[in-house]
Design a protein around this motif. Structure first.
Motif, PDB file in Angstrom:
ATOM      1  N   LEU A 165      33.898 -19.205 126.566  1.00  0.00           N
ATOM      2  CA  LEU A 165      33.923 -19.483 125.131  1.00  0.00           C
ATOM      3  C   LEU A 165      32.894 -20.558 124.839  1.00  0.00           C
ATOM      4  CD1 LEU A 165      37.771 -19.540 124.599  1.00  0.00           C
ATOM      5  CD2 LEU A 165      36.194 -17.771 123.880  1.00  0.00           C
ATOM      6  N   THR A 166      31.985 -20.265 123.915  1.00  0.00           N
ATOM      7  CA  THR A 166      30.941 -21.215 123.536  1.00  0.00           C
ATOM      8  C   THR A 166      30.882 -21.317 122.018  1.00  0.00           C
ATOM      9  OG1 THR A 166      29.290 -19.445 123.628  1.00  0.00           O
ATOM     10  CG2 THR A 166      29.534 -20.799 125.604  1.00  0.00           C
ATOM     11  N   ASN A 167      29.981 -22.152 121.545  1.00  0.00           N
ATOM     12  CA  ASN A 167      29.765 -22.313 120.112  1.00  0.00           C
ATOM     13  C   ASN A 167      31.063 -22.737 119.411  1.00  0.00           C
ATOM     14  OD1 ASN A 167      28.387 -22.307 117.710  1.00  0.00           O
ATOM     15  ND2 ASN A 167      28.392 -20.083 117.475  1.00  0.00           N
ATOM     16  N   ASN A 168      31.731 -23.723 120.007  1.00  0.00           N
ATOM     17  CA  ASN A 168      32.993 -24.253 119.471  1.00  0.00           C
ATOM     18  C   ASN A 168      34.064 -23.184 119.320  1.00  0.00           C
ATOM     19  OD1 ASN A 168      32.167 -26.941 119.287  1.00  0.00           O
ATOM     20  ND2 ASN A 168      31.190 -26.575 117.311  1.00  0.00           N
ATOM     21  N   GLY A 169      34.069 -22.207 120.209  1.00  0.00           N
ATOM     22  CA  GLY A 169      35.082 -21.162 120.171  1.00  0.00           C
ATOM     23  C   GLY A 169      34.747 -19.994 119.275  1.00  0.00           C
ATOM     24  N   PHE A 170      33.536 -19.957 118.732  1.00  0.00           N
ATOM     25  CA  PHE A 170      33.137 -18.857 117.855  1.00  0.00           C
ATOM     26  C   PHE A 170      32.416 -17.738 118.608  1.00  0.00           C
ATOM     27  CE2 PHE A 170      33.607 -22.299 114.770  1.00  0.00           C
ATOM     28  CZ  PHE A 170      34.427 -21.669 113.844  1.00  0.00           C
ATOM     29  N   THR A 171      32.172 -17.924 119.903  1.00  0.00           N
ATOM     30  CA  THR A 171      31.506 -16.911 120.707  1.00  0.00           C
ATOM     31  C   THR A 171      32.261 -16.744 122.020  1.00  0.00           C
ATOM     32  OG1 THR A 171      29.364 -17.552 119.785  1.00  0.00           O
ATOM     33  CG2 THR A 171      29.324 -16.237 121.798  1.00  0.00           C
ATOM     34  N   ALA A 172      32.603 -15.519 122.340  1.00  0.00           N
ATOM     35  CA  ALA A 172      33.235 -15.200 123.620  1.00  0.00           C
ATOM     36  C   ALA A 172      32.286 -14.299 124.388  1.00  0.00           C
ATOM     37  CB  ALA A 172      34.575 -14.510 123.409  1.00  0.00           C
ATOM     38  N   THR A 173      32.013 -14.669 125.624  1.00  0.00           N
ATOM     39  CA  THR A 173      31.166 -13.865 126.494  1.00  0.00           C
ATOM     40  C   THR A 173      31.984 -13.477 127.716  1.00  0.00           C
ATOM     41  OG1 THR A 173      29.240 -15.141 125.787  1.00  0.00           O
ATOM     42  CG2 THR A 173      28.989 -13.800 127.757  1.00  0.00           C
ATOM     43  N   VAL A 174      32.121 -12.186 127.926  1.00  0.00           N
ATOM     44  CA  VAL A 174      32.832 -11.677 129.095  1.00  0.00           C
ATOM     45  C   VAL A 174      31.816 -10.906 129.909  1.00  0.00           C
ATOM     46  CG1 VAL A 174      34.750 -10.267 129.922  1.00  0.00           C
ATOM     47  CG2 VAL A 174      34.942 -11.461 127.742  1.00  0.00           C
ATOM     48  N   ARG A 175      31.658 -11.317 131.158  1.00  0.00           N
ATOM     49  CA  ARG A 175      30.671 -10.633 131.988  1.00  0.00           C
ATOM     50  C   ARG A 175      31.018 -10.742 133.452  1.00  0.00           C
ATOM     51  NH1 ARG A 175      26.140 -14.472 133.747  1.00  0.00           N
ATOM     52  NH2 ARG A 175      25.303 -12.538 134.532  1.00  0.00           N
ATOM     53  N   PRO A 176      30.630  -9.730 134.222  1.00  0.00           N
ATOM     54  CA  PRO A 176      30.793  -9.818 135.674  1.00  0.00           C
ATOM     55  C   PRO A 176      29.617 -10.601 136.256  1.00  0.00           C
ATOM     56  CG  PRO A 176      29.981  -7.665 135.073  1.00  0.00           C
ATOM     57  CD  PRO A 176      30.212  -8.417 133.794  1.00  0.00           C
ATOM     58  N   ASN A 177      29.881 -11.406 137.245  1.00  0.00           N
ATOM     59  CA  ASN A 177      28.826 -12.210 137.863  1.00  0.00           C
ATOM     60  C   ASN A 177      28.369 -11.665 139.211  1.00  0.00           C
ATOM     61  OD1 ASN A 177      28.598 -14.195 135.813  1.00  0.00           O
ATOM     62  ND2 ASN A 177      30.548 -15.033 136.490  1.00  0.00           N
ATOM     63  N   ALA A 178      28.936 -10.576 139.662  1.00  0.00           N
ATOM     64  CA  ALA A 178      28.497  -9.973 140.916  1.00  0.00           C
ATOM     65  C   ALA A 178      27.090  -9.421 140.727  1.00  0.00           C
ATOM     66  CB  ALA A 178      29.452  -8.862 141.332  1.00  0.00           C
ATOM     67  N   ASN A 179      26.245  -9.617 141.720  1.00  0.00           N
ATOM     68  CA  ASN A 179      24.841  -9.209 141.577  1.00  0.00           C
ATOM     69  C   ASN A 179      24.662  -7.693 141.497  1.00  0.00           C
ATOM     70  OD1 ASN A 179      25.490  -8.696 144.199  1.00  0.00           O
ATOM     71  ND2 ASN A 179      23.715  -9.705 145.091  1.00  0.00           N
ATOM     72  N   TYR A 180      25.652  -6.925 141.865  1.00  0.00           N
ATOM     73  CA  TYR A 180      25.553  -5.467 141.839  1.00  0.00           C
ATOM     74  C   TYR A 180      26.318  -4.847 140.671  1.00  0.00           C
ATOM     75  CZ  TYR A 180      30.080  -6.027 144.084  1.00  0.00           C
ATOM     76  OH  TYR A 180      31.372  -6.404 144.366  1.00  0.00           O
ATOM     77  N   ALA A 181      26.780  -5.649 139.736  1.00  0.00           N
ATOM     78  CA  ALA A 181      27.632  -5.169 138.645  1.00  0.00           C
ATOM     79  C   ALA A 181      26.966  -4.073 137.810  1.00  0.00           C
ATOM     80  CB  ALA A 181      28.031  -6.333 137.748  1.00  0.00           C
ATOM     81  N   SER A 182      25.693  -4.212 137.517  1.00  0.00           N
ATOM     82  CA  SER A 182      25.024  -3.198 136.686  1.00  0.00           C
ATOM     83  C   SER A 182      24.874  -1.875 137.421  1.00  0.00           C
ATOM     84  CB  SER A 182      23.658  -3.702 136.229  1.00  0.00           C
ATOM     85  OG  SER A 182      22.822  -3.931 137.342  1.00  0.00           O
ATOM     86  N   TYR A 183      24.749  -1.912 138.753  1.00  0.00           N
ATOM     87  CA  TYR A 183      24.650  -0.669 139.520  1.00  0.00           C
ATOM     88  C   TYR A 183      25.955   0.117 139.443  1.00  0.00           C
ATOM     89  CZ  TYR A 183      20.592  -3.024 141.480  1.00  0.00           C
ATOM     90  OH  TYR A 183      19.409  -3.687 141.632  1.00  0.00           O
ATOM     91  N   VAL A 184      27.070  -0.598 139.449  1.00  0.00           N
ATOM     92  CA  VAL A 184      28.368   0.077 139.332  1.00  0.00           C
ATOM     93  C   VAL A 184      28.519   0.663 137.929  1.00  0.00           C
ATOM     94  CG1 VAL A 184      30.869  -0.254 139.406  1.00  0.00           C
ATOM     95  CG2 VAL A 184      29.415  -1.420 141.079  1.00  0.00           C
ATOM     96  N   GLU A 185      28.134  -0.104 136.918  1.00  0.00           N
ATOM     97  CA  GLU A 185      28.287   0.326 135.524  1.00  0.00           C
ATOM     98  C   GLU A 185      27.411   1.538 135.203  1.00  0.00           C
ATOM     99  OE1 GLU A 185      29.465   0.147 131.421  1.00  0.00           O
ATOM    100  OE2 GLU A 185      30.328  -0.787 133.173  1.00  0.00           O
ATOM    101  N   TYR A 186      26.143   1.493 135.597  1.00  0.00           N
ATOM    102  CA  TYR A 186      25.188   2.536 135.215  1.00  0.00           C
ATOM    103  C   TYR A 186      24.879   3.537 136.319  1.00  0.00           C
ATOM    104  CZ  TYR A 186      24.434  -0.458 131.215  1.00  0.00           C
ATOM    105  OH  TYR A 186      24.615  -1.208 130.085  1.00  0.00           O
ATOM    106  N   GLY A 187      25.216   3.222 137.549  1.00  0.00           N
ATOM    107  CA  GLY A 187      24.934   4.098 138.674  1.00  0.00           C
ATOM    108  C   GLY A 187      23.493   3.961 139.148  1.00  0.00           C
ATOM    109  N   THR A 188      23.197   4.629 140.227  1.00  0.00           N
ATOM    110  CA  THR A 188      21.840   4.694 140.769  1.00  0.00           C
ATOM    111  C   THR A 188      21.587   6.146 141.136  1.00  0.00           C
ATOM    112  OG1 THR A 188      22.479   4.386 143.081  1.00  0.00           O
ATOM    113  CG2 THR A 188      22.101   2.385 141.781  1.00  0.00           C
ATOM    114  N   ARG A 189      20.506   6.409 141.772  1.00  0.00           N
ATOM    115  CA  ARG A 189      20.275   7.798 142.180  1.00  0.00           C
ATOM    116  C   ARG A 189      21.172   8.188 143.350  1.00  0.00           C
ATOM    117  NH1 ARG A 189      14.344   7.723 145.017  1.00  0.00           N
ATOM    118  NH2 ARG A 189      14.787   6.054 146.488  1.00  0.00           N
ATOM    119  N   TYR A 190      21.804   7.183 143.971  1.00  0.00           N
ATOM    120  CA  TYR A 190      22.679   7.458 145.103  1.00  0.00           C
ATOM    121  C   TYR A 190      24.169   7.419 144.754  1.00  0.00           C
ATOM    122  CZ  TYR A 190      18.405   6.563 147.673  1.00  0.00           C
ATOM    123  OH  TYR A 190      17.115   6.606 148.122  1.00  0.00           O
ATOM    124  N   ILE A 191      24.523   6.725 143.690  1.00  0.00           N
ATOM    125  CA  ILE A 191      25.944   6.629 143.327  1.00  0.00           C
ATOM    126  C   ILE A 191      26.129   6.985 141.855  1.00  0.00           C
ATOM    127  CG2 ILE A 191      26.480   4.879 145.067  1.00  0.00           C
ATOM    128  CD1 ILE A 191      26.492   2.810 142.794  1.00  0.00           C
TER     129      ILE A 191
END
Length: 113
Positions: free
Chosen positions: A61-87
């Motif tokens: 929560l930032t901006n005095n509670g007016f912004t919420a950011t939810v995100r995965p911090n694992a370095n491979y998170a986008s590969y799981v979300e969008y896939g690759t040519r192998y997965i």
């Protein structure tokens, strides 16, 4: 020459300030509530192999509670979300976002009534 006198301007200003502070608290509560809900949805939808991806999902929560950011911090998170040519993709961020988006919009509509 006509004169006009306004009485009660200080009380009016004070009342408007109090209403604005109350509305700000309501907005912050909505953001916090739905940010936490999105965090839970993402964690629930995240595929689990070792559990690292699920544990890496964080709410900030930032901006005095007016912004919420939810995100995965694992370095491979986008590969799981969008896939690759192998997965194949295993979306967990977008479904959580779209489900929570409608609830946030409805909460703000209810607040404005």
């Amino acid at each position: 020459m006509a004169r006009m006198r306004l009485n009660g301007m200080q009380e009016l200003t004070r009342g408007l300030d109090q209403r604005a502070r109350g509305a700000n608290r309501d907005v912050q509560n909505i953001i916090r509530k739905h940010g936490a809900s999105m965090n839970r949805r993402m964690a629930k939808n995240a595929p689990v192999d070792t559990g690292n991806l699920r544990r890496s999902i964080q709410l900030n929560l930032t901006n005095n509670g007016f912004t919420a950011t939810v995100r995965p911090n694992a370095n491979y998170a986008s590969y799981v979300e969008y896939g690759t040519r192998y997965i194949y993709p295993s979306p967990y961020v977008r479904p959580a976002f779209y489900a929570e988006q409608e609830l946030v919009i409805q909460a703000f509509r209810n607040m404005m009534r």
